[in-house]
Design a protein around this motif. Structure first.
Motif, PDB file in Angstrom:
ATOM      1  N   LEU A 197       0.828  -1.206   0.000  1.00  0.00           N
ATOM      2  CA  LEU A 197       0.000   0.000   0.000  1.00  0.00           C
ATOM      3  C   LEU A 197       0.863   1.258   0.000  1.00  0.00           C
ATOM      4  O   LEU A 197       0.572   2.233  -0.694  1.00  0.00           O
ATOM      5  CB  LEU A 197      -0.923   0.000   1.223  1.00  0.00           C
ATOM      6  N   LEU A 198       1.947   1.244   0.777  1.00  0.00           N
ATOM      7  CA  LEU A 198       2.861   2.388   0.799  1.00  0.00           C
ATOM      8  C   LEU A 198       3.526   2.580  -0.562  1.00  0.00           C
ATOM      9  O   LEU A 198       3.735   3.715  -1.009  1.00  0.00           O
ATOM     10  CB  LEU A 198       3.929   2.181   1.875  1.00  0.00           C
ATOM     11  N   SER A 199       3.849   1.467  -1.228  1.00  0.00           N
ATOM     12  CA  SER A 199       4.451   1.551  -2.554  1.00  0.00           C
ATOM     13  C   SER A 199       3.477   2.178  -3.552  1.00  0.00           C
ATOM     14  O   SER A 199       3.871   3.000  -4.382  1.00  0.00           O
ATOM     15  CB  SER A 199       4.861   0.146  -3.026  1.00  0.00           C
ATOM     16  N   ALA A 200       2.209   1.789  -3.461  1.00  0.00           N
ATOM     17  CA  ALA A 200       1.199   2.376  -4.351  1.00  0.00           C
ATOM     18  C   ALA A 200       1.047   3.871  -4.082  1.00  0.00           C
ATOM     19  O   ALA A 200       0.907   4.670  -5.023  1.00  0.00           O
ATOM     20  CB  ALA A 200      -0.139   1.662  -4.154  1.00  0.00           C
ATOM     21  N   ASN A 201       1.117   4.262  -2.806  1.00  0.00           N
ATOM     22  CA  ASN A 201       1.025   5.683  -2.456  1.00  0.00           C
ATOM     23  C   ASN A 201       2.217   6.457  -3.007  1.00  0.00           C
ATOM     24  O   ASN A 201       2.068   7.585  -3.499  1.00  0.00           O
ATOM     25  CB  ASN A 201       0.953   5.828  -0.941  1.00  0.00           C
ATOM     26  N   ARG A 202       3.410   5.849  -2.958  1.00  0.00           N
ATOM     27  CA  ARG A 202       4.609   6.506  -3.499  1.00  0.00           C
ATOM     28  C   ARG A 202       4.462   6.721  -4.996  1.00  0.00           C
ATOM     29  O   ARG A 202       4.830   7.781  -5.521  1.00  0.00           O
ATOM     30  CB  ARG A 202       5.845   5.650  -3.199  1.00  0.00           C
ATOM     31  N   LEU A 229       1.693   7.155  -6.648  1.00  0.00           N
ATOM     32  CA  LEU A 229       0.747   8.255  -6.856  1.00  0.00           C
ATOM     33  C   LEU A 229       1.427   9.603  -6.643  1.00  0.00           C
ATOM     34  O   LEU A 229       1.201  10.561  -7.404  1.00  0.00           O
ATOM     35  CB  LEU A 229      -0.443   8.105  -5.910  1.00  0.00           C
ATOM     36  N   LEU A 230       2.271   9.696  -5.607  1.00  0.00           N
ATOM     37  CA  LEU A 230       2.981  10.943  -5.340  1.00  0.00           C
ATOM     38  C   LEU A 230       3.946  11.287  -6.476  1.00  0.00           C
ATOM     39  O   LEU A 230       4.090  12.457  -6.853  1.00  0.00           O
ATOM     40  CB  LEU A 230       3.753  10.840  -4.015  1.00  0.00           C
ATOM     41  N   GLU A 231       4.604  10.266  -7.031  1.00  0.00           N
ATOM     42  CA  GLU A 231       5.507  10.505  -8.160  1.00  0.00           C
ATOM     43  C   GLU A 231       4.735  10.995  -9.379  1.00  0.00           C
ATOM     44  O   GLU A 231       5.187  11.907 -10.084  1.00  0.00           O
ATOM     45  CB  GLU A 231       6.268   9.216  -8.488  1.00  0.00           C
ATOM     46  N   ASP A 232       3.553  10.413  -9.625  1.00  0.00           N
ATOM     47  CA  ASP A 232       2.733  10.869 -10.755  1.00  0.00           C
ATOM     48  C   ASP A 232       2.268  12.301 -10.548  1.00  0.00           C
ATOM     49  O   ASP A 232       2.241  13.101 -11.498  1.00  0.00           O
ATOM     50  CB  ASP A 232       1.518   9.946 -10.924  1.00  0.00           C
ATOM     51  N   MET A 233       1.929  12.653  -9.304  1.00  0.00           N
ATOM     52  CA  MET A 233       1.530  14.027  -9.000  1.00  0.00           C
ATOM     53  C   MET A 233       2.677  14.993  -9.237  1.00  0.00           C
ATOM     54  O   MET A 233       2.480  16.100  -9.744  1.00  0.00           O
ATOM     55  CB  MET A 233       1.043  14.120  -7.553  1.00  0.00           C
ATOM     56  N   ARG A 234       3.890  14.559  -8.879  1.00  0.00           N
ATOM     57  CA  ARG A 234       5.069  15.415  -9.088  1.00  0.00           C
ATOM     58  C   ARG A 234       5.256  15.721 -10.565  1.00  0.00           C
ATOM     59  O   ARG A 234       5.554  16.860 -10.954  1.00  0.00           O
ATOM     60  CB  ARG A 234       6.306  14.712  -8.529  1.00  0.00           C
ATOM     61  N   VAL A 235       5.075  14.699 -11.415  1.00  0.00           N
ATOM     62  CA  VAL A 235       5.225  14.896 -12.854  1.00  0.00           C
ATOM     63  C   VAL A 235       4.165  15.858 -13.381  1.00  0.00           C
ATOM     64  O   VAL A 235       4.448  16.762 -14.168  1.00  0.00           O
ATOM     65  CB  VAL A 235       5.137  13.540 -13.595  1.00  0.00           C
ATOM     66  N   LYS A 236       2.915  15.681 -12.928  1.00  0.00           N
ATOM     67  CA  LYS A 236       1.834  16.539 -13.400  1.00  0.00           C
ATOM     68  C   LYS A 236       2.040  17.992 -12.972  1.00  0.00           C
ATOM     69  O   LYS A 236       1.783  18.919 -13.733  1.00  0.00           O
ATOM     70  CB  LYS A 236       0.489  16.021 -12.877  1.00  0.00           C
ATOM     71  N   VAL A 237       2.529  18.197 -11.741  1.00  0.00           N
ATOM     72  CA  VAL A 237       2.809  19.544 -11.260  1.00  0.00           C
ATOM     73  C   VAL A 237       3.913  20.188 -12.099  1.00  0.00           C
ATOM     74  O   VAL A 237       3.838  21.376 -12.463  1.00  0.00           O
ATOM     75  CB  VAL A 237       3.204  19.523  -9.768  1.00  0.00           C
TER      76      VAL A 237
END
Length: 321
Positions: free
Chosen positions: A299-304, A306-314
């Protein structure tokens, strides 16, 4: 003269440096200023807290951009600082090479070609490991082991994962995140595989050895760091498989020992094997807890991710603004 109808593409060649004043002139003398498929070719060095004249030498030999670290942050941090700077400077493709001139700069066009032809996002230069004389048998074995681990973890087919000679598309560079402080080579390939980026290898040539490797200070140290890096790779990028395998192994041994005790007990000989029951209970408990950790880590890996994808979008939104 470049045609105005030709696509405007910028290539930046980055070189992480730490006290490279002696070897850097040799490396820079080999770098190209023109590469087929690019209208601009620029050089960038990342000075990782050098105490010698690395920056002065770089500027004297025509380096276009210099990124400075206040202190020595390590190769992985220098690599990421270079990627960030290259993206800010508008690079369409980034080539990473070493300041010790290990890699043949004449192979840069071959390295970038798969990206230009839209056949790859990340291209790794595959060295002729078995033919490199200054590599010890232990180092060659560890190179092969590291490459095998990366192939398993990333589901790619990279024969020389520790190679630092690589070309990276802009889109791939935006998605790179390195957690290791030691080296970036293995981790970035695994990330690329997990993010469904296309990774290919091309054969490259190597030059004569100018100096001993900075990463391999001693064989025992290199082995220790390599093992730690490999374990961390599996924990970070394959957490369910890593903890799940341990949990299943512990649970299975506990079940077998428990069945053995049960057989003895049914046969009327269980009184003298109470310690087996205790051991089975302990192993079953440890196995169950480790399996729970596997689910939490997944679950923590999946959250990481998502955070990486958000970083790219930002980053993409910031560029549009």
């Amino acid at each position: 003269m470049v045609s105005t109808t030709e696509p405007q593409r910028k290539l930046i060649i980055q070189i992480p440096c730490f006290n490279e004043a002696d070897s850097l002139p040799v490396c820079l003398a080999e770098l190209p200023r023109e590469v087929s498929g690019f209208t601009q070719v620029e050089w960038l060095i990342i000075d990782d807290g050098s105490s010698d004249a690395t920056i002065e030498v770089a500027r004297a030999h025509g380096v276009d951009h210099v990124v400075r670290h206040a202190g020595n942050k390590g190769l992985a941090r220098a690599f990421m600082s270079g990627l960030d700077a290259c993206l800010r400077l508008g690079a369409d493709v980034i080539v990473n090479t070493d300041a010790d001139n290990q890699y043949c700069a004449a192979d840069i066009p071959a390295l970038t070609l798969p990206i230009l032809e839209h056949q790859a996002d990340l291209v790794i230069g595959a060295r002729p490991i078995s033919a490199i004389e200054h590599f010890s048998p232990v180092k060659k074995a560890l190179q092969r082991l590291g490459s095998w681990v990366v192939r398993v973890a990333s589901k790619t087919d990279v024969p020389d994962a520790p190679s630092g000679f690589r070309a990276i598309s802009r889109a791939a560079a935006q998605r790179m995140m390195v957690f290791s402080d030691y080296t970036y080579t293995l981790e970035t390939i695994i990330q690329a595989g997990q993010k469904n980026l296309t990774v290919v290898s091309v054969p490259i040539r190597v030059n004569a050895d100018l100096r001993p490797s900075r990463l391999v200070k001693s064989i025992p140290s290199y082995i220790q760091r390599s093992i730690v890096t490999i374990i961390r790779i599996f924990i970070v990028y394959r957490p369910f498989r890593f903890f799940g395998s341990i949990g299943i192994a512990l649970f299975s041994v506990g079940v077998l020992i428990g069945l053995r005790f049960l057989w003895k007990y049914v046969s009327g000989d269980g009184e003298g094997h109470v310690q087996s029951l205790i051991l089975a209970g302990a192993l079953l408990g440890m196995g169950f807890q480790t399996l729970l950790i596997a689910f939490v880590a997944d679950l923590l890996s999946a959250n990481r991710k998502l955070l990486e994808d958000m970083r790219v979008k930002v980053a993409e939104l910031s560029k549009d603004d």
